[in-house]
Scaffold this motif. Structure first.
Motif, PDB file in Angstrom:
ATOM      1  N   VAL A 186       0.840  -1.193   0.000  1.00 55.96           N
ATOM      2  CA  VAL A 186       0.000   0.000   0.000  1.00 55.96           C
ATOM      3  C   VAL A 186       0.874   1.242   0.000  1.00 55.96           C
ATOM      4  O   VAL A 186       1.986   1.242   0.521  1.00 55.96           O
ATOM      5  CB  VAL A 186      -0.965   0.017   1.206  1.00 55.96           C
ATOM      6  CG1 VAL A 186      -1.959  -1.120   1.092  1.00 55.96           C
ATOM      7  CG2 VAL A 186      -0.220  -0.071   2.512  1.00 55.96           C
ATOM      8  N   THR A 187       0.369   2.287  -0.622  1.00 55.98           N
ATOM      9  CA  THR A 187       1.168   3.504  -0.740  1.00 55.98           C
ATOM     10  C   THR A 187       1.146   4.320   0.545  1.00 55.98           C
ATOM     11  O   THR A 187       2.088   5.038   0.836  1.00 55.98           O
ATOM     12  CB  THR A 187       0.673   4.379  -1.900  1.00 55.98           C
ATOM     13  OG1 THR A 187      -0.731   4.605  -1.739  1.00 55.98           O
ATOM     14  CG2 THR A 187       0.920   3.680  -3.226  1.00 55.98           C
ATOM     15  N   ARG A 188       0.037   4.219   1.285  1.00 57.38           N
ATOM     16  CA  ARG A 188      -0.048   4.947   2.551  1.00 57.38           C
ATOM     17  C   ARG A 188      -0.616   4.032   3.620  1.00 57.38           C
ATOM     18  O   ARG A 188      -1.626   3.393   3.416  1.00 57.38           O
ATOM     19  CB  ARG A 188      -0.956   6.171   2.427  1.00 57.38           C
ATOM     20  CG  ARG A 188      -0.359   7.256   1.577  1.00 57.38           C
ATOM     21  CD  ARG A 188      -1.267   8.452   1.532  1.00 57.38           C
ATOM     22  NE  ARG A 188      -0.724   9.465   0.628  1.00 57.38           N
ATOM     23  CZ  ARG A 188      -0.864   9.443  -0.678  1.00 57.38           C
ATOM     24  NH1 ARG A 188      -1.539   8.473  -1.253  1.00 57.38           N
ATOM     25  NH2 ARG A 188      -0.321  10.389  -1.421  1.00 57.38           N
ATOM     26  N   GLU A 189       0.047   4.004   4.747  1.00 58.55           N
ATOM     27  CA  GLU A 189      -0.441   3.165   5.839  1.00 58.55           C
ATOM     28  C   GLU A 189      -0.076   3.830   7.161  1.00 58.55           C
ATOM     29  O   GLU A 189       1.013   4.360   7.318  1.00 58.55           O
ATOM     30  CB  GLU A 189       0.210   1.775   5.760  1.00 58.55           C
ATOM     31  CG  GLU A 189      -0.432   0.791   6.708  1.00 58.55           C
ATOM     32  CD  GLU A 189       0.383  -0.491   6.850  1.00 58.55           C
ATOM     33  OE1 GLU A 189       1.506  -0.545   6.343  1.00 58.55           O
ATOM     34  OE2 GLU A 189      -0.131  -1.419   7.504  1.00 58.55           O
ATOM     35  N   ALA A 190      -1.011   3.748   8.103  1.00 60.98           N
ATOM     36  CA  ALA A 190      -0.807   4.430   9.382  1.00 60.98           C
ATOM     37  C   ALA A 190      -0.404   3.463  10.481  1.00 60.98           C
ATOM     38  O   ALA A 190      -0.935   2.364  10.587  1.00 60.98           O
ATOM     39  CB  ALA A 190      -2.079   5.157   9.794  1.00 60.98           C
ATOM     40  N   ALA A 191       0.542   3.897  11.305  1.00 64.57           N
ATOM     41  CA  ALA A 191       0.842   3.247  12.582  1.00 64.57           C
ATOM     42  C   ALA A 191       0.130   4.063  13.646  1.00 64.57           C
ATOM     43  O   ALA A 191       0.485   5.220  13.883  1.00 64.57           O
ATOM     44  CB  ALA A 191       2.346   3.228  12.830  1.00 64.57           C
ATOM     45  N   SER A 192      -0.913   3.475  14.266  1.00 62.81           N
ATOM     46  CA  SER A 192      -1.793   4.229  15.169  1.00 62.81           C
ATOM     47  C   SER A 192      -1.872   3.577  16.536  1.00 62.81           C
ATOM     48  O   SER A 192      -1.880   2.351  16.650  1.00 62.81           O
ATOM     49  CB  SER A 192      -3.225   4.279  14.601  1.00 62.81           C
ATOM     50  OG  SER A 192      -3.240   4.880  13.340  1.00 62.81           O
ATOM     51  N   ASN A 193      -1.975   4.402  17.561  1.00 61.85           N
ATOM     52  CA  ASN A 193      -2.285   3.898  18.885  1.00 61.85           C
ATOM     53  C   ASN A 193      -2.699   5.081  19.757  1.00 61.85           C
ATOM     54  O   ASN A 193      -2.624   6.245  19.333  1.00 61.85           O
ATOM     55  CB  ASN A 193      -1.102   3.136  19.502  1.00 61.85           C
ATOM     56  CG  ASN A 193      -1.552   1.986  20.405  1.00 61.85           C
ATOM     57  OD1 ASN A 193      -2.656   2.009  20.955  1.00 61.85           O
ATOM     58  ND2 ASN A 193      -0.702   0.992  20.555  1.00 61.85           N
ATOM     59  N   ARG A 198     -11.537  -3.792  -3.169  1.00 62.02           N
ATOM     60  CA  ARG A 198     -10.103  -3.733  -3.406  1.00 62.02           C
ATOM     61  C   ARG A 198      -9.597  -2.348  -3.753  1.00 62.02           C
ATOM     62  O   ARG A 198      -8.413  -2.135  -3.905  1.00 62.02           O
ATOM     63  CB  ARG A 198      -9.731  -4.706  -4.540  1.00 62.02           C
ATOM     64  CG  ARG A 198      -9.733  -6.158  -4.053  1.00 62.02           C
ATOM     65  CD  ARG A 198      -9.624  -7.126  -5.205  1.00 62.02           C
ATOM     66  NE  ARG A 198      -9.403  -8.476  -4.692  1.00 62.02           N
ATOM     67  CZ  ARG A 198      -8.214  -8.981  -4.400  1.00 62.02           C
ATOM     68  NH1 ARG A 198      -7.122  -8.268  -4.614  1.00 62.02           N
ATOM     69  NH2 ARG A 198      -8.095 -10.197  -3.923  1.00 62.02           N
ATOM     70  N   GLN A 199     -10.519  -1.411  -3.880  1.00 62.80           N
ATOM     71  CA  GLN A 199     -10.079  -0.051  -4.189  1.00 62.80           C
ATOM     72  C   GLN A 199      -9.403   0.611  -3.001  1.00 62.80           C
ATOM     73  O   GLN A 199      -9.711   0.316  -1.849  1.00 62.80           O
ATOM     74  CB  GLN A 199     -11.286   0.807  -4.553  1.00 62.80           C
ATOM     75  CG  GLN A 199     -11.860   0.526  -5.909  1.00 62.80           C
ATOM     76  CD  GLN A 199     -12.855   1.589  -6.266  1.00 62.80           C
ATOM     77  OE1 GLN A 199     -13.853   1.764  -5.586  1.00 62.80           O
ATOM     78  NE2 GLN A 199     -12.581   2.323  -7.327  1.00 62.80           N
ATOM     79  N   THR A 200      -8.517   1.543  -3.302  1.00 62.04           N
ATOM     80  CA  THR A 200      -7.994   2.417  -2.252  1.00 62.04           C
ATOM     81  C   THR A 200      -9.009   3.519  -1.992  1.00 62.04           C
ATOM     82  O   THR A 200      -9.531   4.123  -2.924  1.00 62.04           O
ATOM     83  CB  THR A 200      -6.661   3.051  -2.689  1.00 62.04           C
ATOM     84  OG1 THR A 200      -5.661   2.030  -2.739  1.00 62.04           O
ATOM     85  CG2 THR A 200      -6.218   4.126  -1.712  1.00 62.04           C
ATOM     86  N   GLY A 233      -6.015   0.850   1.706  1.00 58.47           N
ATOM     87  CA  GLY A 233      -5.719   0.450   0.347  1.00 58.47           C
ATOM     88  C   GLY A 233      -5.247  -0.979   0.193  1.00 58.47           C
ATOM     89  O   GLY A 233      -4.710  -1.351  -0.837  1.00 58.47           O
ATOM     90  N   ASP A 234      -5.476  -1.785   1.204  1.00 56.40           N
ATOM     91  CA  ASP A 234      -4.987  -3.146   1.103  1.00 56.40           C
ATOM     92  C   ASP A 234      -5.845  -3.952   0.139  1.00 56.40           C
ATOM     93  O   ASP A 234      -7.070  -3.846   0.130  1.00 56.40           O
ATOM     94  CB  ASP A 234      -4.993  -3.794   2.483  1.00 56.40           C
ATOM     95  CG  ASP A 234      -4.031  -4.962   2.548  1.00 56.40           C
ATOM     96  OD1 ASP A 234      -4.223  -5.914   1.777  1.00 56.40           O
ATOM     97  OD2 ASP A 234      -3.094  -4.902   3.343  1.00 56.40           O
ATOM     98  N   GLN A 235      -5.191  -4.788  -0.688  1.00 61.33           N
ATOM     99  CA  GLN A 235      -5.909  -5.561  -1.692  1.00 61.33           C
ATOM    100  C   GLN A 235      -6.448  -6.882  -1.147  1.00 61.33           C
ATOM    101  O   GLN A 235      -7.338  -7.480  -1.715  1.00 61.33           O
ATOM    102  CB  GLN A 235      -4.973  -5.876  -2.872  1.00 61.33           C
ATOM    103  CG  GLN A 235      -4.376  -4.648  -3.521  1.00 61.33           C
ATOM    104  CD  GLN A 235      -5.444  -3.756  -4.126  1.00 61.33           C
ATOM    105  OE1 GLN A 235      -6.235  -4.202  -4.945  1.00 61.33           O
ATOM    106  NE2 GLN A 235      -5.485  -2.508  -3.694  1.00 61.33           N
TER     107      GLN A 235
END
Lengths: 111, 111, 111
Positions: free
Chosen positions: A66-73, B42-44, B62-64
């Motif tokens: 994925v192009t963007r992903e969050a690390a959240s807490n 499957r879309q972002t 955005g995970d497939q």
């Protein structure tokens, strides 16, 4: 009475982890949450919420696809006056930027 | 004194982004958070938190390979009376539904 | 006046979902959020926030390729005195541990 610790929103790409330190204005219970977004970066990142140099909670983002992903807490913490809270990138890097990341804290309950 | 802005929980599949608008009852600092869950899609997606037509923060999913994934973020905001806050689906769609999505806001600190 | 419901942070690997029950000290609006992190586990997990035996919100983590992934959500709830809130693992297991998981709740607005 409720004190707001700080408001921090990162719309652009200029978020500086090390310079973004909350300092508690008084003793109390505070709520903290963060969403650190990695951008175009396949590395796994680990973000720690630090309390006076000690890690309290961690969050991870490690998806390869994925192009963007969050690390959240988020967490509630008992702080003394002048305690310092900040985010530390414990693992990985944020070479692609971390646009859209947020870090928020406020006093819930004074003691 | 603390005012609660609104409580909104979407248990079913009937969440309407455009109809779900917070309006600030008074000046102050508010806390907002959202978790928009896409289902079998499957879309972002990109979800923006809008403040009077301007995007404040964004979140992505955005995970497939997963059937359910949340685009989450949160922020503290300084609002004037009657400011409007709502979620906007900036990219992608939610054809498979967004059951389990939540959007919450409350007044932390009146000004 | 603001009451803090409970502070719960899981740094280690000893978090017991069933034993971690919030009980509301008084009537009011409460904020709850949780981040349940699964570790080295390819199963999909579903975590429910339970309110007196009824599920209120759910969160999912189902990625196959990451070592740590969080199922996160949050909500504002109107609770009566002595209402009970806890997390339930509705689907999957946490065999690999759930180090770094958090569950937080506080009173926003007494009624």
């Amino acid at each position: 009475m409720i004190f707001l610790l700080q408001v921090l929103v990162n719309i652009g790409n200029h978020f500086d982890l090390k310079a973004s330190v909350f300092q508690a204005p008084r003793r109390g219970i505070y709520s903290f949450s963060f969403h650190v977004v990695k951008v175009y970066n396949r590395q796994t990142i680990q973000v720690n919420l630090m309390h006076n140099e000690y890690p309290i909670i961690s969050a991870f983002a490690g998806d390869q696809d994925v192009t963007r992903e969050a690390a959240s807490n988020g967490v509630l913490l008992h702080l003394e006056r002048e305690d310092r809270l900040y985010l530390k990138l414990e693992r990985g890097n944020l070479m692609g930027g971390w646009k859209y990341s947020t870090f928020s804290g406020f006093l819930v309950f004074p003691l």
